[in-house]
Design a protein around this motif. Sequence first.
Motif, PDB file in Angstrom:
ATOM      1  N   PRO A 221       1.052  20.830  -1.012  1.00 10.19           N
ATOM      2  CA  PRO A 221      -0.091  20.054  -0.512  1.00 10.19           C
ATOM      3  C   PRO A 221       0.223  18.567  -0.338  1.00 10.19           C
ATOM      4  CG  PRO A 221      -0.811  21.556  -2.217  1.00 10.19           C
ATOM      5  CD  PRO A 221       0.685  21.612  -2.193  1.00 10.19           C
ATOM      6  N   ALA A 222       1.049  18.018  -1.221  1.00 11.44           N
ATOM      7  CA  ALA A 222       1.431  16.611  -1.080  1.00 11.44           C
ATOM      8  C   ALA A 222       2.244  16.399   0.191  1.00 11.44           C
ATOM      9  CB  ALA A 222       2.228  16.155  -2.295  1.00 11.44           C
ATOM     10  N   LEU A 223       3.146  17.321   0.486  1.00  6.55           N
ATOM     11  CA  LEU A 223       3.930  17.218   1.722  1.00  6.55           C
ATOM     12  C   LEU A 223       3.036  17.384   2.952  1.00  6.55           C
ATOM     13  CD1 LEU A 223       7.187  19.148   0.777  1.00  6.55           C
ATOM     14  CD2 LEU A 223       6.881  16.683   1.061  1.00  6.55           C
ATOM     15  N   ALA A 224       2.053  18.262   2.865  1.00 10.30           N
ATOM     16  CA  ALA A 224       1.117  18.439   3.978  1.00 10.30           C
ATOM     17  C   ALA A 224       0.325  17.160   4.224  1.00 10.30           C
ATOM     18  CB  ALA A 224       0.172  19.606   3.695  1.00 10.30           C
ATOM     19  N   CYS A 225      -0.127  16.522   3.146  1.00  6.87           N
ATOM     20  CA  CYS A 225      -0.852  15.250   3.286  1.00  6.87           C
ATOM     21  C   CYS A 225       0.036  14.168   3.879  1.00  6.87           C
ATOM     22  CB  CYS A 225      -1.395  14.807   1.936  1.00  6.87           C
ATOM     23  SG  CYS A 225      -2.710  15.853   1.315  1.00  6.87           S
ATOM     24  N   THR A 226       1.288  14.145   3.493  1.00 10.33           N
ATOM     25  CA  THR A 226       2.230  13.183   4.051  1.00 10.33           C
ATOM     26  C   THR A 226       2.410  13.415   5.536  1.00 10.33           C
ATOM     27  OG1 THR A 226       3.372  13.074   1.924  1.00 10.33           O
ATOM     28  CG2 THR A 226       4.573  12.273   3.853  1.00 10.33           C
ATOM     29  N   GLY A 227       2.542  14.673   5.927  1.00  7.81           N
ATOM     30  CA  GLY A 227       2.670  15.000   7.350  1.00  7.81           C
ATOM     31  C   GLY A 227       1.450  14.574   8.141  1.00  7.81           C
ATOM     32  N   VAL A 228       0.273  14.802   7.591  1.00 13.02           N
ATOM     33  CA  VAL A 228      -0.960  14.377   8.262  1.00 13.02           C
ATOM     34  C   VAL A 228      -0.972  12.857   8.412  1.00 13.02           C
ATOM     35  CG1 VAL A 228      -3.461  14.204   7.998  1.00 13.02           C
ATOM     36  CG2 VAL A 228      -2.312  16.366   7.581  1.00 13.02           C
ATOM     37  N   GLY A 229      -0.509  12.163   7.384  1.00 13.77           N
ATOM     38  CA  GLY A 229      -0.455  10.700   7.462  1.00 13.77           C
ATOM     39  C   GLY A 229       0.465  10.214   8.572  1.00 13.77           C
TER      40      GLY A 229
ATOM     41  N   ALA B 146       0.830  -1.199   0.000  1.00 12.98           N
ATOM     42  CA  ALA B 146       0.000   0.000   0.000  1.00 12.98           C
ATOM     43  C   ALA B 146       0.864   1.248   0.000  1.00 12.98           C
ATOM     44  CB  ALA B 146      -0.935  -0.006   1.205  1.00 12.98           C
ATOM     45  N   VAL B 147       1.943   1.235   0.765  1.00 12.70           N
ATOM     46  CA  VAL B 147       2.841   2.390   0.810  1.00 12.70           C
ATOM     47  C   VAL B 147       3.482   2.614  -0.553  1.00 12.70           C
ATOM     48  CG1 VAL B 147       5.028   3.226   1.768  1.00 12.70           C
ATOM     49  CG2 VAL B 147       3.295   2.268   3.275  1.00 12.70           C
ATOM     50  N   VAL B 148       3.916   1.558  -1.193  1.00 11.86           N
ATOM     51  CA  VAL B 148       4.533   1.689  -2.512  1.00 11.86           C
ATOM     52  C   VAL B 148       3.509   2.188  -3.530  1.00 11.86           C
ATOM     53  CG1 VAL B 148       5.574   0.392  -4.416  1.00 11.86           C
ATOM     54  CG2 VAL B 148       6.317  -0.030  -2.079  1.00 11.86           C
ATOM     55  N   LEU B 149       2.316   1.613  -3.527  1.00 12.07           N
ATOM     56  CA  LEU B 149       1.275   2.028  -4.460  1.00 12.07           C
ATOM     57  C   LEU B 149       0.873   3.488  -4.241  1.00 12.07           C
ATOM     58  CD1 LEU B 149      -0.756   1.292  -6.679  1.00 12.07           C
ATOM     59  CD2 LEU B 149      -2.323   0.613  -4.859  1.00 12.07           C
ATOM     60  N   LEU B 150       0.671   3.884  -2.993  1.00 10.34           N
ATOM     61  CA  LEU B 150       0.303   5.268  -2.707  1.00 10.34           C
ATOM     62  C   LEU B 150       1.446   6.230  -3.028  1.00 10.34           C
ATOM     63  CD1 LEU B 150      -1.691   4.773   0.595  1.00 10.34           C
ATOM     64  CD2 LEU B 150      -2.599   5.346  -1.650  1.00 10.34           C
ATOM     65  N   GLY B 151       2.678   5.811  -2.777  1.00 12.42           N
ATOM     66  CA  GLY B 151       3.825   6.646  -3.123  1.00 12.42           C
ATOM     67  C   GLY B 151       3.932   6.887  -4.616  1.00 12.42           C
ATOM     68  N   ILE B 152       3.733   5.846  -5.385  1.00  6.86           N
ATOM     69  CA  ILE B 152       3.770   5.984  -6.848  1.00  6.86           C
ATOM     70  C   ILE B 152       2.634   6.888  -7.314  1.00  6.86           C
ATOM     71  CG2 ILE B 152       3.423   4.724  -9.000  1.00  6.86           C
ATOM     72  CD1 ILE B 152       4.957   2.378  -7.681  1.00  6.86           C
ATOM     73  N   THR B 153       1.451   6.718  -6.715  1.00  6.18           N
ATOM     74  CA  THR B 153       0.312   7.556  -7.081  1.00  6.18           C
ATOM     75  C   THR B 153       0.596   9.025  -6.803  1.00  6.18           C
ATOM     76  OG1 THR B 153      -1.187   5.735  -6.580  1.00  6.18           O
ATOM     77  CG2 THR B 153      -2.147   7.935  -6.694  1.00  6.18           C
ATOM     78  N   VAL B 154       1.158   9.317  -5.651  1.00  3.92           N
ATOM     79  CA  VAL B 154       1.487  10.705  -5.306  1.00  3.92           C
ATOM     80  C   VAL B 154       2.526  11.262  -6.269  1.00  3.92           C
ATOM     81  CG1 VAL B 154       2.570  12.167  -3.552  1.00  3.92           C
ATOM     82  CG2 VAL B 154       0.819  10.534  -2.901  1.00  3.92           C
ATOM     83  N   LEU B 155       3.538  10.480  -6.584  1.00  2.00           N
ATOM     84  CA  LEU B 155       4.562  10.960  -7.522  1.00  2.00           C
ATOM     85  C   LEU B 155       3.974  11.254  -8.896  1.00  2.00           C
ATOM     86  CD1 LEU B 155       7.630   8.722  -6.636  1.00  2.00           C
ATOM     87  CD2 LEU B 155       7.359  11.166  -6.258  1.00  2.00           C
ATOM     88  N   VAL B 156       3.088  10.389  -9.372  1.00  2.01           N
ATOM     89  CA  VAL B 156       2.455  10.619 -10.673  1.00  2.01           C
ATOM     90  C   VAL B 156       1.594  11.880 -10.623  1.00  2.01           C
ATOM     91  CG1 VAL B 156       0.713   9.699 -12.264  1.00  2.01           C
ATOM     92  CG2 VAL B 156       2.530   8.217 -11.421  1.00  2.01           C
TER      93      VAL B 156
END
Length: 62
Positions: free
Chosen positions: A28-36, A7-17
């Motif tokens: 915003p992506a970094l903010a979402c990562t921090g919230v996670g 799941a981490v790999v799939l979500l990471g790839i999705t965020v990068l794309v």
Amino acid sequence: MAVSISAVVLLGITVLVLIRSGSVRTWPALACTGVGFFLASTGAAPVITDAISAVTGWISSI
């Protein structure tokens, strides 16, 4: 454990794309990562993990 890593790999790839396509900006992506990361240290983490396990179990039974 294997589901979590996948799941981490799939979500990471999705965020990068999404960042590369311009759909999501970097801050915003970094903010979402921090919230996670903060969410993972709360009492909600076991509930989220159980929900993900239930969904993946349901998908694998199809």
